[in-house]
Scaffold this motif. Structure first.
Motif, mmCIF file in Angstrom:
data_model
loop_
_atom_site.group_PDB
_atom_site.id
_atom_site.type_symbol
_atom_site.label_atom_id
_atom_site.label_comp_id
_atom_site.label_asym_id
_atom_site.label_seq_id
_atom_site.Cartn_x
_atom_site.Cartn_y
_atom_site.Cartn_z
ATOM 1 N N ASP A 229 -37.002 -52.471 59.110
ATOM 2 C CA ASP A 229 -36.034 -51.415 58.786
ATOM 3 C C ASP A 229 -34.720 -51.662 59.516
ATOM 4 O O ASP A 229 -33.633 -51.452 58.952
ATOM 5 C CB ASP A 229 -36.596 -50.045 59.178
ATOM 6 C CG ASP A 229 -37.770 -49.618 58.306
ATOM 7 O OD1 ASP A 229 -37.908 -50.167 57.185
ATOM 8 O OD2 ASP A 229 -38.550 -48.739 58.737
ATOM 9 N N GLY A 230 -34.796 -52.109 60.769
ATOM 10 C CA GLY A 230 -33.589 -52.414 61.527
ATOM 11 C C GLY A 230 -32.807 -53.564 60.911
ATOM 12 O O GLY A 230 -31.576 -53.557 60.886
ATOM 13 N N LEU A 231 -33.530 -54.557 60.397
ATOM 14 C CA LEU A 231 -32.873 -55.697 59.745
ATOM 15 C C LEU A 231 -32.097 -55.226 58.516
ATOM 16 O O LEU A 231 -30.929 -55.596 58.316
ATOM 17 C CB LEU A 231 -33.926 -56.734 59.365
ATOM 18 C CG LEU A 231 -33.424 -58.062 58.765
ATOM 19 C CD1 LEU A 231 -34.361 -59.201 59.157
ATOM 20 C CD2 LEU A 231 -33.332 -57.995 57.248
ATOM 21 N N ARG A 232 -32.720 -54.386 57.710
ATOM 22 C CA ARG A 232 -32.062 -53.890 56.493
ATOM 23 C C ARG A 232 -30.865 -53.009 56.847
ATOM 24 O O ARG A 232 -29.809 -53.083 56.203
ATOM 25 C CB ARG A 232 -33.057 -53.116 55.643
ATOM 26 C CG ARG A 232 -34.186 -53.962 55.060
ATOM 27 C CD ARG A 232 -35.008 -53.139 54.075
ATOM 28 N NE ARG A 232 -36.086 -53.909 53.479
ATOM 29 C CZ ARG A 232 -37.355 -53.881 53.892
ATOM 30 N NH1 ARG A 232 -37.697 -53.104 54.917
ATOM 31 N NH2 ARG A 232 -38.281 -54.600 53.288
ATOM 32 N N ALA A 233 -31.025 -52.188 57.884
ATOM 33 C CA ALA A 233 -29.919 -51.318 58.294
ATOM 34 C C ALA A 233 -28.719 -52.134 58.762
ATOM 35 O O ALA A 233 -27.566 -51.798 58.463
ATOM 36 C CB ALA A 233 -30.379 -50.374 59.408
ATOM 37 N N ALA A 234 -28.980 -53.213 59.494
ATOM 38 C CA ALA A 234 -27.884 -54.073 59.956
ATOM 39 C C ALA A 234 -27.168 -54.710 58.772
ATOM 40 O O ALA A 234 -25.939 -54.799 58.750
ATOM 41 C CB ALA A 234 -28.423 -55.141 60.899
ATOM 42 N N LEU A 235 -27.921 -55.144 57.785
ATOM 43 C CA LEU A 235 -27.305 -55.748 56.602
ATOM 44 C C LEU A 235 -26.478 -54.727 55.825
ATOM 45 O O LEU A 235 -25.406 -55.045 55.308
ATOM 46 C CB LEU A 235 -28.390 -56.335 55.691
ATOM 47 C CG LEU A 235 -29.113 -57.582 56.211
ATOM 48 C CD1 LEU A 235 -30.263 -57.948 55.288
ATOM 49 C CD2 LEU A 235 -28.139 -58.754 56.334
ATOM 50 N N ASP A 236 -26.969 -53.502 55.749
ATOM 51 C CA ASP A 236 -26.229 -52.459 55.035
ATOM 52 C C ASP A 236 -24.981 -52.049 55.798
ATOM 53 O O ASP A 236 -23.978 -51.658 55.202
ATOM 54 C CB ASP A 236 -27.121 -51.228 54.816
ATOM 55 C CG ASP A 236 -28.259 -51.502 53.841
ATOM 56 O OD1 ASP A 236 -28.142 -52.460 53.055
ATOM 57 O OD2 ASP A 236 -29.270 -50.768 53.883
ATOM 58 N N GLY A 237 -25.047 -52.137 57.138
ATOM 59 C CA GLY A 237 -23.895 -51.739 57.933
ATOM 60 C C GLY A 237 -22.742 -52.710 57.855
ATOM 61 O O GLY A 237 -21.579 -52.344 57.975
ATOM 62 N N GLY A 238 -23.039 -54.001 57.631
ATOM 63 C CA GLY A 238 -21.998 -55.016 57.524
ATOM 64 C C GLY A 238 -21.372 -55.347 58.868
ATOM 65 O O GLY A 238 -21.900 -55.010 59.924
ATOM 66 N N GLY A 239 -20.206 -56.000 58.819
ATOM 67 C CA GLY A 239 -19.521 -56.416 60.042
ATOM 68 C C GLY A 239 -20.144 -57.664 60.630
ATOM 69 O O GLY A 239 -20.809 -58.444 59.943
ATOM 70 N N SER A 240 -19.928 -57.848 61.934
ATOM 71 C CA SER A 240 -20.469 -59.009 62.631
ATOM 72 C C SER A 240 -21.903 -58.699 63.055
ATOM 73 O O SER A 240 -22.136 -58.009 64.053
ATOM 74 C CB SER A 240 -19.603 -59.328 63.854
ATOM 75 O OG SER A 240 -20.103 -60.444 64.538
ATOM 76 N N VAL A 241 -22.867 -59.178 62.280
ATOM 77 C CA VAL A 241 -24.278 -58.808 62.483
ATOM 78 C C VAL A 241 -25.149 -59.990 62.870
ATOM 79 O O VAL A 241 -26.347 -59.817 63.105
ATOM 80 C CB VAL A 241 -24.858 -58.151 61.213
ATOM 81 C CG1 VAL A 241 -24.115 -56.882 60.884
ATOM 82 C CG2 VAL A 241 -24.825 -59.122 60.026
#
Length: 290
Positions: A229-241
């Protein structure tokens, strides 16, 4: 939207009466590393150009190259080396007297003597704002290319996260069956070793409970799902991930390894091996994200 570490962009524009073209290329790097190869006239602006790029790139190796499509006009100057001219005139007059030659040294002759007459071109720093505008255009074009590739990478990462969810479900389904099978195996082994002697059912139940606790992977499955879930949230948030995703992958691998050490079952072991294979592919792609 996550951005790829790899990109290219170019822009050109009018600068101080000339026309300048700048190209920006980026590749993978742990930190921000900027390398400039631009015309010498831009040397005084290099520090500001580096700082300007920080607004476009968080990390990565950034290579900027530039060239004049049309060179800007430069002020011309003429320098006469009078001391050299006087020495030439004196030497030629002495030679004429000794050789008995007629005539005298004129200005046309002096102008043809090397280093007596020199034409210089004064280098000036091109218009700062115009140069930075061209740099912004090239960096923006590079960022757009990185975003397009980043979108494709993010789609692949989400697909692999879905595949990991399927494998997690497979482990979750197999885990209770594996405990039952281990319980039956332990009971059969104890009965065989006892050779018909009565076995304390309470002690046997206790050993089975200990075994079930050692083999339980519930916590690992829950944490694995949370990290996905954290991985998907980071991808949805965008930016430098990129760095954040790298950490998440380390945690996912940690949970997969723990599940593998507790598996003691062919079906679960195969699922965990598949998990680790997917995580390895994810890691390769995450390294390409800013």
């Amino acid at each position: 939207m996550p951005r790829s570490m790899t990109g290219f962009g170019a822009a050109e524009g009018a600068v101080s009466g000339g026309r300048l073209r700048l190209e920006v290329r980026t590749v993978n790097h742990r930190h921000l590393n900027v390398q400039l190869r631009v015309p010498s006239e831009l040397a005084d602006l290099e520090a500001e150009m580096r700082e300007r790029l920080r607004a476009h790139v968080v990390r990565g190796h950034v290579s900027v190259s530039g060239r004049w499509l049309e060179e800007p006009p430069q002020a011309a100057g003429v320098v006469v080396d009078k001391a050299r001219a006087a020495a030439v005139v004196a030497a030629l007059r002495d030679a004429a007297r000794e050789l008995g030659l007629s005539g005298d040294v004129d200005i046309a002759l002096l102008a043809r003597i090397p280093d007596v007459l020199r034409v210089t071109r004064a280098e000036t720093t091109p218009d700062r704002a115009a140069v930075l505008d061209v740099l912004d255009g090239a960096a923006a074009a590079c960022a757009a290319a990185r975003e397009r590739e980043g979108a494709a990478l993010a789609a692949e990462l989400r697909a692999r996260a879905d595949a990991l969810d399927v494998l997690r479900s497979r482990v979750a389904e197999r885990a209770p069956e594996r405990v039952v099978a281990e319980r039956d195996r332990l009971q059969a082994a104890v009965q065989e070793l006892a050779g018909g002697v009565a076995v304390d059912p309470g002690r046997l139940a206790q050993e089975i409970a200990f075994l079930a606790d050692r083999l339980d992977v519930t916590e690992e499955l829950v944490r694995f799902g949370t990290h996905l879930d954290g991985l998907r949230a980071a991808l949805d948030g965008g930016g430098s991930v990129g760095r954040e995703l790298g950490f998440v992958l380390q945690e996912l691998l940690r949970e997969a390894n723990t599940m593998g050490s507790k598996a003691n079952d062919a079906g679960m072991t195969q699922a965990v091996i598949a998990m680790k294979s997917e995580l390895d592919k994810l890691r390769e792609q995450v390294e390409n994200l800013e």
